[in-house]
Scaffold this motif. Structure first.
Motif, PDB file in Angstrom:
ATOM      1  N   ALA A 260     124.304 -62.555  63.864  1.00 20.92           N
ATOM      2  CA  ALA A 260     124.209 -64.013  63.919  1.00 20.92           C
ATOM      3  C   ALA A 260     124.614 -64.547  65.291  1.00 20.92           C
ATOM      4  N   LYS A 261     125.677 -63.965  65.849  1.00 18.13           N
ATOM      5  CA  LYS A 261     126.127 -64.410  67.174  1.00 18.13           C
ATOM      6  C   LYS A 261     125.083 -64.089  68.237  1.00 18.13           C
ATOM      7  N   VAL A 262     124.499 -62.901  68.152  1.00 16.89           N
ATOM      8  CA  VAL A 262     123.488 -62.517  69.144  1.00 16.89           C
ATOM      9  C   VAL A 262     122.241 -63.383  68.995  1.00 16.89           C
ATOM     10  N   GLU A 263     121.844 -63.667  67.757  1.00 14.92           N
ATOM     11  CA  GLU A 263     120.686 -64.527  67.548  1.00 14.92           C
ATOM     12  C   GLU A 263     120.940 -65.935  68.077  1.00 14.92           C
ATOM     13  N   TYR A 264     122.175 -66.419  67.870  1.00 15.87           N
ATOM     14  CA  TYR A 264     122.504 -67.752  68.393  1.00 15.87           C
ATOM     15  C   TYR A 264     122.449 -67.768  69.920  1.00 15.87           C
TER      16      TYR A 264
END
Length: 381
Positions: free
Chosen positions: A141-145
């Motif tokens: 999720a952090k990488v996608e954000y």
């Protein structure tokens, strides 16, 4: 040397023309590498050989088609970061580790550490078996954000770049329009059409006039009595007339049919006249009383406390000559300044109107209460 890692595969090329074509491609890549590493002997070849060796070591299957492998994987530079000198995380110029790639790796490690800390704080009671899945989900999720934010940032940068190029093109169009408008302007002096405001002949005439005015000022400054405005005006008119007659007469004697050539010849002659008059004025001023006094003083000062040898006398004469030249230059500037001030003082000036005339329109205006109050307040102050 550059193809040493794949030399054993070169013999498998089917046709000689393929080898020639690949050799040209390799030479182009070497030329590009030399723009980074310089023209040192064997440096570009060594960097290319190291690249091919790295790519072969990472190859999990045997190379079946050397030409296709070189074009797609072997020869192209693989930037691991934003730097143009990065190739698989290795600096092309130095051969060391790329610091930009190290910085990116550090950022990724820091991101994993931040995500692990957040997961530990948000899920303190999760079991060891479930923790890995929660951590991977939070990291994804952090990488996608961050990826989404990078996309937005790149889109905004692209929009700014498009706006910048549009502004540049608009400015170019404005400059081209302004240039065309200036080129279409007639000459201010002779009215010639499409002369950009001033044709070459009139431009040379203006330059010639400026040179003539300077030459006239030098001649007048060293001869006229600046305290007599009438004498200054008479002498200026006479010298100006004589100077223009000499310049135009010499220009007409050249029999130049082209007006530009004739105007250029007049300007060149005016420049020579100016230099001659300046040199003559300086020669006269070098022999003036102030120059001789300064030269004598410098000569005595230089020889003071020294033996009167030939070398010392030559040194003193050289210093005296410099002092005489310096005084001559100062006197010429002073005379020209006095002449300019005398001419400015001789120009009639309009008498400023009296205050009674300036306030005539105010005298007829009636005083209202606000005006009376303001006047009373000023009077009390």
């Amino acid at each position: 040397m550059a193809l040493a890692p794949v030399a054993w595969l070169w013999a498998e090329l089917g046709r000689a023309s393929t080898g020639v074509w690949l050799a040209k491609t390799v030479r182009r890549e070497l030329v590009r590498l030399r723009s980074f590493v310089g023209d040192g002997e064997g440096v570009a070849e060594r960097r290319l050989a190291e690249r091919l060796k790295r790519r072969l070591d990472r190859q999990r299957s045997p190379v079946q088609d050397l030409a296709a492998w070189l074009i797609r994987r072997g020869l192209p530079q693989n930037n691991g970061c934003w730097s143009d000198l990065c190739d698989d995380g290795i600096r092309i110029d130095s051969g060391g580790t790329c610091p930009s790639c190290d910085c990116l790796i550090g950022d990724r490690r820091g991101l994993r550490q931040i995500v692990a800390t957040e997961v530990a704080a948000q899920h303190p009671h999760v079991t060891a078996g479930e923790w890995r899945g929660v951590y991977e989900e939070a990291l994804r999720a952090k990488v996608e954000y961050q990826s989404a934010m990078d996309v937005v940032r790149r889109e905004r940068a692209a929009e700014r770049q498009v706006a910048f190029y549009a502004a540049v093109e608009e400015r170019k169009a404005q400059l081209a329009e302004e240039k065309a408008r200036r080129a279409a302007r007639p000459c201010e002096d002779c009215g010639r059409a499409e002369a950009a405001g001033l044709c070459p002949v009139c431009s040379l005439h203006r330059s010639t006039k400026a040179l003539v005015d300077q030459a006239v000022d030098i001649a007048v400054a060293v001869r006229a009595d600046v305290d007599n405005p009438q004498a200054v005006a008479t002498l200026t008119a006479q010298i100006t007339e004589d100077t223009w007659a000499f310049i135009r007469g010499a220009g007409a004697a050249d029999d130049a049919d082209d007006p530009v050539c004739r105007a250029f010849a007049e300007k060149d002659l005016a420049q020579k006249v100016l230099e001659q008059r300046r040199q003559r004025a300086l020669e006269r001023l070098r022999e003036s009383g102030p120059a001789e006094m300064e030269a004598a003083h410098i000569r005595r000062t230089t020889l003071h406390g020294m033996f009167p040898t030939q070398k010392n006398r030559e040194r003193a004469e050289k210093a005296a000559g410099k002092a005489r030249e310096r005084v001559a230059q100062d006197l010429l500037r002073e005379f020209l300044g006095d002449l300019a001030r005398a001419r400015a003082a001789a120009v009639p000036r309009e008498r400023p109107p009296a205050w009674s005339e300036r306030c005539l329109d105010l005298a007829g205006r009636p005083l209202d209460e606000d005006t009376v109050g303001v006047g009373a307040g000023v009077g009390r102050a």
